[in-house]
Scaffold this motif. Sequence first.
Motif, PDB file in Angstrom:
ATOM      1  N   MET A  34       0.830  -1.192   0.000  1.00  0.00           N
ATOM      2  CA  MET A  34       0.000   0.000   0.000  1.00  0.00           C
ATOM      3  C   MET A  34       0.869   1.248   0.000  1.00  0.00           C
ATOM      4  O   MET A  34       1.906   1.293   0.657  1.00  0.00           O
ATOM      5  CB  MET A  34      -0.935  -0.024   1.223  1.00  0.00           C
ATOM      6  CG  MET A  34      -2.031   1.031   1.205  1.00  0.00           C
ATOM      7  SD  MET A  34      -1.530   2.600   1.950  1.00  0.00           S
ATOM      8  CE  MET A  34      -1.315   2.153   3.661  1.00  0.00           C
ATOM      9  N   LEU A  35       0.442   2.264  -0.729  1.00  0.00           N
ATOM     10  CA  LEU A  35       1.158   3.527  -0.844  1.00  0.00           C
ATOM     11  C   LEU A  35       0.617   4.520   0.177  1.00  0.00           C
ATOM     12  O   LEU A  35      -0.571   4.823   0.190  1.00  0.00           O
ATOM     13  CB  LEU A  35       0.990   4.095  -2.253  1.00  0.00           C
ATOM     14  CG  LEU A  35       1.486   5.520  -2.493  1.00  0.00           C
ATOM     15  CD1 LEU A  35       3.004   5.589  -2.330  1.00  0.00           C
ATOM     16  CD2 LEU A  35       1.064   6.009  -3.877  1.00  0.00           C
ATOM     17  N   ALA A  36       1.497   5.030   1.039  1.00  0.00           N
ATOM     18  CA  ALA A  36       1.126   6.064   2.003  1.00  0.00           C
ATOM     19  C   ALA A  36       1.536   7.415   1.440  1.00  0.00           C
ATOM     20  O   ALA A  36       2.658   7.574   0.945  1.00  0.00           O
ATOM     21  CB  ALA A  36       1.811   5.815   3.338  1.00  0.00           C
ATOM     22  N   ILE A  37       0.648   8.391   1.519  1.00  0.00           N
ATOM     23  CA  ILE A  37       0.924   9.730   0.994  1.00  0.00           C
ATOM     24  C   ILE A  37       0.804  10.736   2.120  1.00  0.00           C
ATOM     25  O   ILE A  37      -0.219  10.782   2.828  1.00  0.00           O
ATOM     26  CB  ILE A  37      -0.041  10.096  -0.146  1.00  0.00           C
ATOM     27  CG1 ILE A  37      -0.002   9.045  -1.256  1.00  0.00           C
ATOM     28  CG2 ILE A  37       0.293  11.480  -0.711  1.00  0.00           C
ATOM     29  CD1 ILE A  37      -1.075   9.227  -2.314  1.00  0.00           C
ATOM     30  N   VAL A  38       1.852  11.547   2.286  1.00  0.00           N
ATOM     31  CA  VAL A  38       1.894  12.564   3.330  1.00  0.00           C
ATOM     32  C   VAL A  38       1.697  13.939   2.711  1.00  0.00           C
ATOM     33  O   VAL A  38       2.446  14.343   1.818  1.00  0.00           O
ATOM     34  CB  VAL A  38       3.240  12.528   4.078  1.00  0.00           C
ATOM     35  CG1 VAL A  38       3.315  13.665   5.095  1.00  0.00           C
ATOM     36  CG2 VAL A  38       3.433  11.181   4.768  1.00  0.00           C
ATOM     37  N   VAL A  39       0.692  14.661   3.202  1.00  0.00           N
ATOM     38  CA  VAL A  39       0.464  16.050   2.814  1.00  0.00           C
ATOM     39  C   VAL A  39       0.678  16.921   4.044  1.00  0.00           C
ATOM     40  O   VAL A  39       0.137  16.631   5.118  1.00  0.00           O
ATOM     41  CB  VAL A  39      -0.957  16.252   2.251  1.00  0.00           C
ATOM     42  CG1 VAL A  39      -1.286  17.740   2.123  1.00  0.00           C
ATOM     43  CG2 VAL A  39      -1.105  15.551   0.906  1.00  0.00           C
ATOM     44  N   SER A  40       1.498  17.961   3.897  1.00  0.00           N
ATOM     45  CA  SER A  40       1.770  18.884   4.998  1.00  0.00           C
ATOM     46  C   SER A  40       1.003  20.187   4.796  1.00  0.00           C
ATOM     47  O   SER A  40       1.156  20.842   3.758  1.00  0.00           O
ATOM     48  CB  SER A  40       3.263  19.180   5.087  1.00  0.00           C
ATOM     49  OG  SER A  40       3.510  20.263   5.967  1.00  0.00           O
ATOM     50  N   ARG A  41       0.199  20.563   5.793  1.00  0.00           N
ATOM     51  CA  ARG A  41      -0.526  21.830   5.705  1.00  0.00           C
ATOM     52  C   ARG A  41       0.407  23.037   5.825  1.00  0.00           C
ATOM     53  O   ARG A  41       0.014  24.164   5.504  1.00  0.00           O
ATOM     54  CB  ARG A  41      -1.591  21.888   6.805  1.00  0.00           C
ATOM     55  CG  ARG A  41      -2.640  20.763   6.716  1.00  0.00           C
ATOM     56  CD  ARG A  41      -3.744  20.958   7.743  1.00  0.00           C
ATOM     57  NE  ARG A  41      -4.699  19.859   7.729  1.00  0.00           N
ATOM     58  CZ  ARG A  41      -4.790  18.915   8.651  1.00  0.00           C
ATOM     59  NH1 ARG A  41      -3.951  18.935   9.692  1.00  0.00           N
ATOM     60  NH2 ARG A  41      -5.695  17.957   8.562  1.00  0.00           N
ATOM     61  N   PRO A  75       1.936   0.296   5.321  1.00  0.00           N
ATOM     62  CA  PRO A  75       2.346   0.710   3.969  1.00  0.00           C
ATOM     63  C   PRO A  75       3.618   0.011   3.510  1.00  0.00           C
ATOM     64  O   PRO A  75       4.462  -0.398   4.325  1.00  0.00           O
ATOM     65  CB  PRO A  75       2.596   2.214   4.141  1.00  0.00           C
ATOM     66  CG  PRO A  75       3.025   2.351   5.563  1.00  0.00           C
ATOM     67  CD  PRO A  75       2.226   1.320   6.333  1.00  0.00           C
ATOM     68  N   ASP A  76       3.751  -0.143   2.196  1.00  0.00           N
ATOM     69  CA  ASP A  76       4.985  -0.661   1.603  1.00  0.00           C
ATOM     70  C   ASP A  76       5.910   0.473   1.178  1.00  0.00           C
ATOM     71  O   ASP A  76       7.124   0.295   1.083  1.00  0.00           O
ATOM     72  CB  ASP A  76       4.656  -1.511   0.366  1.00  0.00           C
ATOM     73  CG  ASP A  76       3.715  -2.647   0.686  1.00  0.00           C
ATOM     74  OD1 ASP A  76       4.074  -3.482   1.532  1.00  0.00           O
ATOM     75  OD2 ASP A  76       2.613  -2.686   0.101  1.00  0.00           O
ATOM     76  N   LEU A 127       0.492   8.754  -7.730  1.00  0.00           N
ATOM     77  CA  LEU A 127      -0.465   7.656  -7.808  1.00  0.00           C
ATOM     78  C   LEU A 127       0.032   6.538  -8.729  1.00  0.00           C
ATOM     79  O   LEU A 127      -0.351   5.378  -8.556  1.00  0.00           O
ATOM     80  CB  LEU A 127      -1.823   8.170  -8.274  1.00  0.00           C
ATOM     81  CG  LEU A 127      -2.590   9.013  -7.245  1.00  0.00           C
ATOM     82  CD1 LEU A 127      -3.864   9.578  -7.853  1.00  0.00           C
ATOM     83  CD2 LEU A 127      -2.921   8.179  -6.002  1.00  0.00           C
ATOM     84  N   ASP A 128       0.876   6.878  -9.687  1.00  0.00           N
ATOM     85  CA  ASP A 128       1.455   5.846 -10.550  1.00  0.00           C
ATOM     86  C   ASP A 128       2.374   4.907  -9.778  1.00  0.00           C
ATOM     87  O   ASP A 128       2.753   3.847 -10.290  1.00  0.00           O
ATOM     88  CB  ASP A 128       2.243   6.489 -11.696  1.00  0.00           C
ATOM     89  CG  ASP A 128       1.341   7.055 -12.788  1.00  0.00           C
ATOM     90  OD1 ASP A 128       0.128   6.776 -12.751  1.00  0.00           O
ATOM     91  OD2 ASP A 128       1.863   7.769 -13.663  1.00  0.00           O
ATOM     92  N   CYS A 129       2.747   5.293  -8.558  1.00  0.00           N
ATOM     93  CA  CYS A 129       3.613   4.446  -7.731  1.00  0.00           C
ATOM     94  C   CYS A 129       2.840   3.370  -6.983  1.00  0.00           C
ATOM     95  O   CYS A 129       3.453   2.550  -6.284  1.00  0.00           O
ATOM     96  CB  CYS A 129       4.383   5.305  -6.729  1.00  0.00           C
ATOM     97  SG  CYS A 129       5.616   6.375  -7.496  1.00  0.00           S
ATOM     98  N   ARG A 130       1.515   3.375  -7.086  1.00  0.00           N
ATOM     99  CA  ARG A 130       0.753   2.314  -6.433  1.00  0.00           C
ATOM    100  C   ARG A 130       1.151   0.953  -7.009  1.00  0.00           C
ATOM    101  O   ARG A 130       1.200   0.771  -8.217  1.00  0.00           O
ATOM    102  CB  ARG A 130      -0.746   2.536  -6.634  1.00  0.00           C
ATOM    103  CG  ARG A 130      -1.305   3.690  -5.825  1.00  0.00           C
ATOM    104  CD  ARG A 130      -2.789   3.886  -6.078  1.00  0.00           C
ATOM    105  NE  ARG A 130      -3.038   4.386  -7.435  1.00  0.00           N
ATOM    106  CZ  ARG A 130      -4.251   4.649  -7.915  1.00  0.00           C
ATOM    107  NH1 ARG A 130      -5.337   4.432  -7.164  1.00  0.00           N
ATOM    108  NH2 ARG A 130      -4.387   5.117  -9.135  1.00  0.00           N
ATOM    109  N   GLY A 131       1.453   0.024  -6.141  1.00  0.00           N
ATOM    110  CA  GLY A 131       1.836  -1.313  -6.584  1.00  0.00           C
ATOM    111  C   GLY A 131       3.281  -1.442  -7.017  1.00  0.00           C
ATOM    112  O   GLY A 131       3.720  -2.535  -7.386  1.00  0.00           O
ATOM    113  N   VAL A 132       4.035  -0.351  -6.981  1.00  0.00           N
ATOM    114  CA  VAL A 132       5.450  -0.399  -7.358  1.00  0.00           C
ATOM    115  C   VAL A 132       6.278  -0.764  -6.141  1.00  0.00           C
ATOM    116  O   VAL A 132       6.168  -0.127  -5.090  1.00  0.00           O
ATOM    117  CB  VAL A 132       5.911   0.955  -7.934  1.00  0.00           C
ATOM    118  CG1 VAL A 132       7.409   0.927  -8.214  1.00  0.00           C
ATOM    119  CG2 VAL A 132       5.133   1.290  -9.201  1.00  0.00           C
ATOM    120  N   SER A 133       7.115  -1.754  -6.273  1.00  0.00           N
ATOM    121  CA  SER A 133       7.971  -2.166  -5.162  1.00  0.00           C
ATOM    122  C   SER A 133       9.013  -1.103  -4.877  1.00  0.00           C
ATOM    123  O   SER A 133       9.571  -0.516  -5.813  1.00  0.00           O
ATOM    124  CB  SER A 133       8.661  -3.484  -5.485  1.00  0.00           C
ATOM    125  OG  SER A 133       9.634  -3.793  -4.502  1.00  0.00           O
TER     126      SER A 133
END
Length: 450
Positions: free
Chosen positions: A1-8, A71-72, A175-181
């Motif tokens: 799973m891809l974890a995405i961090v957004v900083s306010r 997450p991976d 998002l293209d990194c989903r599933g990418v090792s």
Amino acid sequence: MLAIVVSRADEASVRIGEQLRAVADWTESVDEGRPDAAGGGTVYRTEGAELREFDGRHLELEGVGDVYDAPDLLVFASKHAGATDELLTAHHTGNFGVAEYGGESGQFARAAPNAHRAVVGALADHAPEGYEVGTECTHHGPTDVGVPSMFVEVGSAEPQWRDPAAARAVARAILDCRGVSPDAPDEGGHRRQLVGFGGGHYAPRFERVVRETDWAVGHIGADWCLDALEEWAGDASQYEAVIERAVAASGAEYALVTGDSPGLADRIESLGYRVVDERFVRETTGVPLELVEAFEAAVGPVEDGLRFGDAATDGADAWRVVDLPADLVAEATGIDAAAVRSWFEANALAFGTEQQGTVVTGPVVLAATDRSTVVDALADVLRQRYDSVEVADGELRAREERFDPDLADTLGIPEGPKYGKLSAGQSVEVNGREIEPETVQSERIRRFTL
């Protein structure tokens, strides 16, 4: 799973987050188990990805991987600041020297070399007109992420941070990194991953490696990072420990060293890692690393001239090393070097060369091809010059009829233009006599022991 961090706290990050939510279908839930400022509150999930928002700056978010559901890979959606105009970039995090911008001194987050390679390609695919794509050296925190991670950024100033097209490009690339090792595939205990040393902050050599070969790059210590590394030079064990951390955090066993760094390559090799150059990276692209290792052991290293044929990219269950007569290879090369090189590239698994890989010398590594086939190919090249070429009784005999100046002299033919005509196969007139070229030819036979 891809974890995405957004900083306010990061204007560009907020805008990338908005585009992320716009270009994919997300479900929303509320995490009441942690403060909204620390990744709690609204959580966004889509297939293969989870997005959370934080109040803190990215480079201060230590242990952030623990906030997500196993997450991976973790990506920090971020801004890039610098004097580089329109730029989309990606890099890993850590500190070769004293930590001035987050993280700990001499420590590194676990890199994601394979995902980094994928995201650089994706940024190039999605980049708006006028934006360049690049990669940066390792230069700030965090260093304790808890999962392989990287920064993906839009830069380099407010106009770009507020550009929705740039934010959308970064969002799509993430998002293209989903599933990418995070790491390249295991190849018999080796991975096609490098740690880099030397060069500028924006690491053009390592960007070329990422974009033009099948190798991936983890942490990069630019020249100024190596200056920071020298802060540990008074403590040899700590100096080497920092190098080892950078290599280990890159999941690498190879190091590409560029520029002028006296003693660095020797220190790296003393730690058990292999130092390679860009030539090695390019020559081994597409060739299974198991074969690279085996052929280097049998013939010699790439740095000393080993080159790979097209057939090597398909792998080989069985192969053998064949020595070739050096004089035969040299003779064929002198006649038509391009034809010799073309045959070896098309039919051999690997072969030895000299003069920085430009001159084929052998030995040759063959799969199903018989040694006689190599000899036949070299014989074909010799036929371009010799009148006849035959293979028999363990030798190759090349025969030619050549103009013989001694015979011409006995017939009273003056040296000069008439020599040239006779040598070219034309008759000449001397003192009223017609001299045919065959009259002044003698047979020459070259023998090559097989």
